[in-house]
Design a protein around this motif. Structure first.
Motif, PDB file in Angstrom:
ATOM      1  N   HIS A   1       0.832  -1.114   0.008  1.00  0.00           N
ATOM      2  CA  HIS A   1       0.091  -0.020   0.215  1.00  0.00           C
ATOM      3  C   HIS A   1       1.044   1.334  -0.069  1.00  0.00           C
ATOM      4  CE1 HIS A   1      -3.371   2.700   0.681  1.00  0.00           C
ATOM      5  NE2 HIS A   1      -3.130   2.869   1.921  1.00  0.00           N
ATOM      6  N   GLN A   2       1.748   1.298   0.848  1.00  0.00           N
ATOM      7  CA  GLN A   2       2.747   2.437   0.592  1.00  0.00           C
ATOM      8  C   GLN A   2       3.472   2.481  -0.555  1.00  0.00           C
ATOM      9  OE1 GLN A   2       5.355   1.572   4.070  1.00  0.00           O
ATOM     10  NE2 GLN A   2       3.664   1.646   5.454  1.00  0.00           N
ATOM     11  N   THR A   3       3.972   1.576  -1.050  1.00  0.00           N
ATOM     12  CA  THR A   3       4.794   1.471  -2.485  1.00  0.00           C
ATOM     13  C   THR A   3       3.633   2.221  -3.487  1.00  0.00           C
ATOM     14  OG1 THR A   3       5.962  -0.471  -2.136  1.00  0.00           O
ATOM     15  CG2 THR A   3       5.254  -0.039  -4.474  1.00  0.00           C
ATOM     16  N   LYS A   4       2.278   1.843  -3.405  1.00  0.00           N
ATOM     17  CA  LYS A   4       1.336   2.515  -4.468  1.00  0.00           C
ATOM     18  C   LYS A   4       0.364   3.096  -3.683  1.00  0.00           C
ATOM     19  CE  LYS A   4      -1.120   1.523  -8.588  1.00  0.00           C
ATOM     20  NZ  LYS A   4      -0.629   2.439  -9.455  1.00  0.00           N
ATOM     21  N   LYS A   5       0.507   4.460  -3.360  1.00  0.00           N
ATOM     22  CA  LYS A   5      -0.223   5.279  -2.343  1.00  0.00           C
ATOM     23  C   LYS A   5      -1.652   5.495  -2.910  1.00  0.00           C
ATOM     24  CE  LYS A   5       3.954   7.307  -0.482  1.00  0.00           C
ATOM     25  NZ  LYS A   5       3.902   6.542   0.670  1.00  0.00           N
ATOM     26  N   ASP A   6      -1.827   5.380  -4.114  1.00  0.00           N
ATOM     27  CA  ASP A   6      -3.268   5.378  -4.713  1.00  0.00           C
ATOM     28  C   ASP A   6      -4.152   4.160  -4.681  1.00  0.00           C
ATOM     29  OD1 ASP A   6      -2.018   4.309  -6.717  1.00  0.00           O
ATOM     30  OD2 ASP A   6      -2.795   5.473  -8.233  1.00  0.00           O
ATOM     31  N   SER A   7      -3.337   3.126  -4.020  1.00  0.00           N
ATOM     32  CA  SER A   7      -4.231   2.007  -3.783  1.00  0.00           C
ATOM     33  C   SER A   7      -4.936   1.903  -2.652  1.00  0.00           C
ATOM     34  CB  SER A   7      -3.284   0.725  -3.857  1.00  0.00           C
ATOM     35  OG  SER A   7      -2.563   0.813  -2.580  1.00  0.00           O
ATOM     36  N   GLU A   8      -5.921   0.880  -2.781  1.00  0.00           N
ATOM     37  CA  GLU A   8      -6.781   0.920  -1.255  1.00  0.00           C
ATOM     38  C   GLU A   8      -6.322  -0.491  -0.527  1.00  0.00           C
ATOM     39  OE1 GLU A   8     -11.084   1.245  -2.265  1.00  0.00           O
ATOM     40  OE2 GLU A   8     -10.555   2.491  -4.138  1.00  0.00           O
ATOM     41  N   ILE A   9      -6.579  -0.312   0.749  1.00  0.00           N
ATOM     42  CA  ILE A   9      -6.122  -1.413   1.408  1.00  0.00           C
ATOM     43  C   ILE A   9      -7.196  -2.002   2.324  1.00  0.00           C
ATOM     44  CG2 ILE A   9      -5.417   0.185   3.223  1.00  0.00           C
ATOM     45  CD1 ILE A   9      -3.242  -2.097   3.814  1.00  0.00           C
ATOM     46  N   LEU A  10      -7.472  -3.307   2.388  1.00  0.00           N
ATOM     47  CA  LEU A  10      -8.541  -3.790   3.204  1.00  0.00           C
ATOM     48  C   LEU A  10      -7.903  -5.045   4.135  1.00  0.00           C
ATOM     49  CD1 LEU A  10     -11.588  -4.641   3.861  1.00  0.00           C
ATOM     50  CD2 LEU A  10     -11.634  -6.159   1.875  1.00  0.00           C
ATOM     51  N   ILE A  11      -7.914  -4.755   5.400  1.00  0.00           N
ATOM     52  CA  ILE A  11      -7.362  -5.736   6.309  1.00  0.00           C
ATOM     53  C   ILE A  11      -8.580  -6.547   7.137  1.00  0.00           C
ATOM     54  CG2 ILE A  11      -6.092  -6.066   8.395  1.00  0.00           C
ATOM     55  CD1 ILE A  11      -4.584  -5.134   5.918  1.00  0.00           C
ATOM     56  N   VAL A  12      -8.823  -7.567   6.604  1.00  0.00           N
ATOM     57  CA  VAL A  12     -10.127  -8.344   7.513  1.00  0.00           C
ATOM     58  C   VAL A  12      -9.673  -9.038   8.585  1.00  0.00           C
ATOM     59  CG1 VAL A  12     -11.618 -10.072   6.607  1.00  0.00           C
ATOM     60  CG2 VAL A  12     -10.528  -8.972   4.768  1.00  0.00           C
ATOM     61  N   ASP A  13     -10.613  -8.553   9.434  1.00  0.00           N
ATOM     62  CA  ASP A  13     -10.513  -8.892  10.858  1.00  0.00           C
ATOM     63  C   ASP A  13     -10.622 -10.395  10.923  1.00  0.00           C
ATOM     64  OD1 ASP A  13     -10.057  -8.523  13.603  1.00  0.00           O
ATOM     65  OD2 ASP A  13     -12.217  -8.656  14.041  1.00  0.00           O
ATOM     66  N   LYS A  14      -9.796 -11.077  11.702  1.00  0.00           N
ATOM     67  CA  LYS A  14      -9.802 -12.681  12.032  1.00  0.00           C
ATOM     68  C   LYS A  14      -9.689 -13.511  10.842  1.00  0.00           C
ATOM     69  CE  LYS A  14     -12.718 -11.916  16.000  1.00  0.00           C
ATOM     70  NZ  LYS A  14     -14.108 -12.158  16.648  1.00  0.00           N
ATOM     71  N   MET A  15      -9.260 -12.870   9.663  1.00  0.00           N
ATOM     72  CA  MET A  15      -9.181 -13.742   8.196  1.00  0.00           C
ATOM     73  C   MET A  15      -7.597 -14.349   8.433  1.00  0.00           C
ATOM     74  SD  MET A  15      -9.869 -13.003   4.696  1.00  0.00           S
ATOM     75  CE  MET A  15      -8.148 -12.365   4.111  1.00  0.00           C
ATOM     76  N   ASN A  16      -7.263 -15.554   7.879  1.00  0.00           N
ATOM     77  CA  ASN A  16      -6.122 -16.040   7.774  1.00  0.00           C
ATOM     78  C   ASN A  16      -5.783 -16.310   6.581  1.00  0.00           C
ATOM     79  OD1 ASN A  16      -7.563 -18.549   7.012  1.00  0.00           O
ATOM     80  ND2 ASN A  16      -6.814 -19.842   8.457  1.00  0.00           N
ATOM     81  N   HIS A  17      -4.701 -17.131   6.016  1.00  0.00           N
ATOM     82  CA  HIS A  17      -4.284 -17.181   4.690  1.00  0.00           C
ATOM     83  C   HIS A  17      -5.181 -17.913   3.710  1.00  0.00           C
ATOM     84  CE1 HIS A  17      -0.758 -16.755   2.050  1.00  0.00           C
ATOM     85  NE2 HIS A  17      -1.063 -17.995   1.700  1.00  0.00           N
ATOM     86  N   ILE A  18      -5.997 -18.786   4.261  1.00  0.00           N
ATOM     87  CA  ILE A  18      -6.905 -19.359   3.172  1.00  0.00           C
ATOM     88  C   ILE A  18      -8.291 -18.741   3.386  1.00  0.00           C
ATOM     89  CG2 ILE A  18      -5.706 -21.507   2.928  1.00  0.00           C
ATOM     90  CD1 ILE A  18      -8.212 -22.097   5.303  1.00  0.00           C
ATOM     91  N   LEU A  19      -8.362 -17.557   3.775  1.00  0.00           N
ATOM     92  CA  LEU A  19      -9.616 -16.293   3.813  1.00  0.00           C
ATOM     93  C   LEU A  19     -10.675 -16.754   4.723  1.00  0.00           C
ATOM     94  CD1 LEU A  19      -9.685 -16.436  -0.351  1.00  0.00           C
ATOM     95  CD2 LEU A  19      -8.102 -15.433   1.277  1.00  0.00           C
ATOM     96  N   LYS A  20     -10.197 -17.926   5.483  1.00  0.00           N
ATOM     97  CA  LYS A  20     -11.120 -18.479   6.533  1.00  0.00           C
ATOM     98  C   LYS A  20     -11.073 -17.384   7.986  1.00  0.00           C
ATOM     99  CE  LYS A  20     -12.721 -21.386   3.621  1.00  0.00           C
ATOM    100  NZ  LYS A  20     -13.042 -22.949   3.929  1.00  0.00           N
ATOM    101  N   GLU A  21     -12.085 -17.309   8.655  1.00  0.00           N
ATOM    102  CA  GLU A  21     -11.768 -16.741  10.261  1.00  0.00           C
ATOM    103  C   GLU A  21     -11.395 -17.843  10.827  1.00  0.00           C
ATOM    104  OE1 GLU A  21     -15.142 -15.500  13.478  1.00  0.00           O
ATOM    105  OE2 GLU A  21     -15.375 -14.288  11.414  1.00  0.00           O
ATOM    106  N   ALA A  22     -10.337 -17.412  11.590  1.00  0.00           N
ATOM    107  CA  ALA A  22      -9.653 -18.618  12.173  1.00  0.00           C
ATOM    108  C   ALA A  22      -9.037 -18.095  13.887  1.00  0.00           C
ATOM    109  CB  ALA A  22      -8.021 -18.593  11.673  1.00  0.00           C
TER     110      ALA A  22
END
Length: 400
Positions: A344-365
């Motif tokens: 996100h810092q590298t490309k400042k016009d990007s959007e960032i989404l941090i998903v709460d409790k999500m792990n590497h395989i996209l599940k709540e963990a």
């Protein structure tokens, strides 16, 4: 020889060689069987002496004058046993492949790629199009279109669920088995001949395929894990409309790898690993590698690593002109949130989404490592809350 009807079908798993599991696919018919070992370029090789006696199963393969033997026991949807080659024994484990009726929710499509034809699965929303379409690129290792690695027991079906949820929100997708896996087993080739650029070209071919189809209004990429970097480069080659990175590294792979090895290796092997990676970055193969590091730096995988090390995610992301969304879970034990923040810092016009409790395989963990890893083999867990909604909101804003 007794009939194999009770175990008929496809079984996926691995021979569990220490630190280096060897993915295999075995298919049984009524009186015969075949085995595929994708990383060795072996596809549908005939088994000999295949028999089933109650719950005990035996099968052999004769290759280059050697007899390789499997002796196992069938328990429900698993076969577990011992593989023997030249007096060496290793455990093996297979799980019953799901006989999914793929045409129920998606249709199979094909595209010409280098070395042949690649199969993929297309999910199209109900209703009138044209629809935006995303090409979903799976992560590292022998991973199929549904997000499952044939090197690991069990399934998580993360990418299958992502595709189906997106279709329910008006977004079409194409996802595909990587070379050497599932319906694309025939494209495996030998491990020493594999290059990172082949994965890039495969992704680009699917984007171009979708761009030529009038059912789709805009075409983008979702790259998961290693697929994030593949997608960044492919997006430049075929000029995608949007790019979404999920759990993508923000640093070159040598930095990520050294960080992962730091927790496992003593100082002398860390020093050797650092030296090897330095040489690989210069394009030099390393002839002598300690036994303890063979699983990571074996000679047959070095050409692939050299081709991978050429690409720095931060540099590649800066080259993208269209809208970019960076997604990560805050309980990802493989790719930490700091990587998403770096991108996100590298490309400042990007959007960032941090998903709460999500792990590497996209599940709540759960936060503990053991519980987190347990989700990797549970296909019944839903995707983490906020993932699909976040992607759909991003697309609605940028894909008109």
């Amino acid at each position: 020889m007794s009939s194999l009807e009770n175990i008929e079908g496809v079984w996926e798993g691995s021979i569990n060689i220490p630190e280096q599991p060897l993915p295999i696919i075995v298919e049984f018919e009524k009186d015969k069987g075949t085995i595929s070992i994708p990383v060795q370029g072996l596809s549908d090789y005939p088994l000999t002496g295949v028999k089933l006696e109650e719950s005990d199963v035996f099968f052999n393969m004769n290759i280059q004058g050697q007899k390789l033997t499997f002796v196992g026991k069938v328990e429900q949807e698993k076969i577990m046993g011992t593989f023997t080659q030249q007096g060496q024994n290793f455990p093996f484990e297979l799980v019953k492949g799901s006989k999914e009726v793929e045409v129920d929710k998606g249709s199979l499509v094909e595209v010409k790629v280098k070395d042949g034809t690649m199969s993929g699965q297309l999910e199209i929303p109900q209703g009138e199009g044209p629809f935006p379409l995303l090409v979903i690129i799976a992560g590292s290792g022998p991973t199929d279109r549904n997000g499952n690695s044939i090197a690991l027991p069990g399934k998580n079906n993360s990418l299958k669920m992502l595709a189906e949820d997106l279709a329910g929100n008006g977004v079409a997708t194409i996802r595909y088995d990587k070379r050497g896996v599932g319906k694309n087993t025939s494209l495996a080739g030998k491990e020493e001949d594999l290059r990172f650029d082949q994965y890039i070209d495969d992704a680009a071919a699917w984007v171009q395929f979708a761009k030529n189809d009038k059912r789709f209004s805009k075409v983008g990429i979702i790259g998961h894990s290693e697929g994030s970097l593949i997608g960044m480069v492919a997006s430049q080659k075929v000029d995608t409309d949007v790019f979404i990175s999920i759990a993508g590294a923000g640093r070159p792979i040598d930095q990520v790898l050294l960080e992962q090895l730091q927790a496992q290796l003593p100082a002398n092997l860390m020093e050797e690993s650092t030296d090897i990676l330095e040489k690989l970055k210069q394009g030099e193969q390393v002839k002598t590698v300690s036994q303890e590091l063979q699983s990571v730096f074996r000679s047959s995988v070095q050409p692939y690593m050299i081709s991978w090390l050429k690409y720095d995610p931060a540099e590649q992301l800066q080259k993208l002109n269209g809208p970019v969304l960076i997604v990560n879970g805050n309980l990802d034990i493989q790719v930490p949130v700091k990587d998403a923040e770096l991108l996100h810092q590298t490309k400042k016009d990007s959007e960032i989404l941090i998903v709460d409790k999500m792990n590497h395989i996209l599940k709540e963990a759960p936060a503990d490592r053991e519980g987190n890893v347990a989700t990797y083999s549970n296909p019944n867990l839903p995707l983490a809350n906020g993932l699909v909604d976040g992607i759909v909101d991003f697309l609605q804003e940028h894909v008109k």
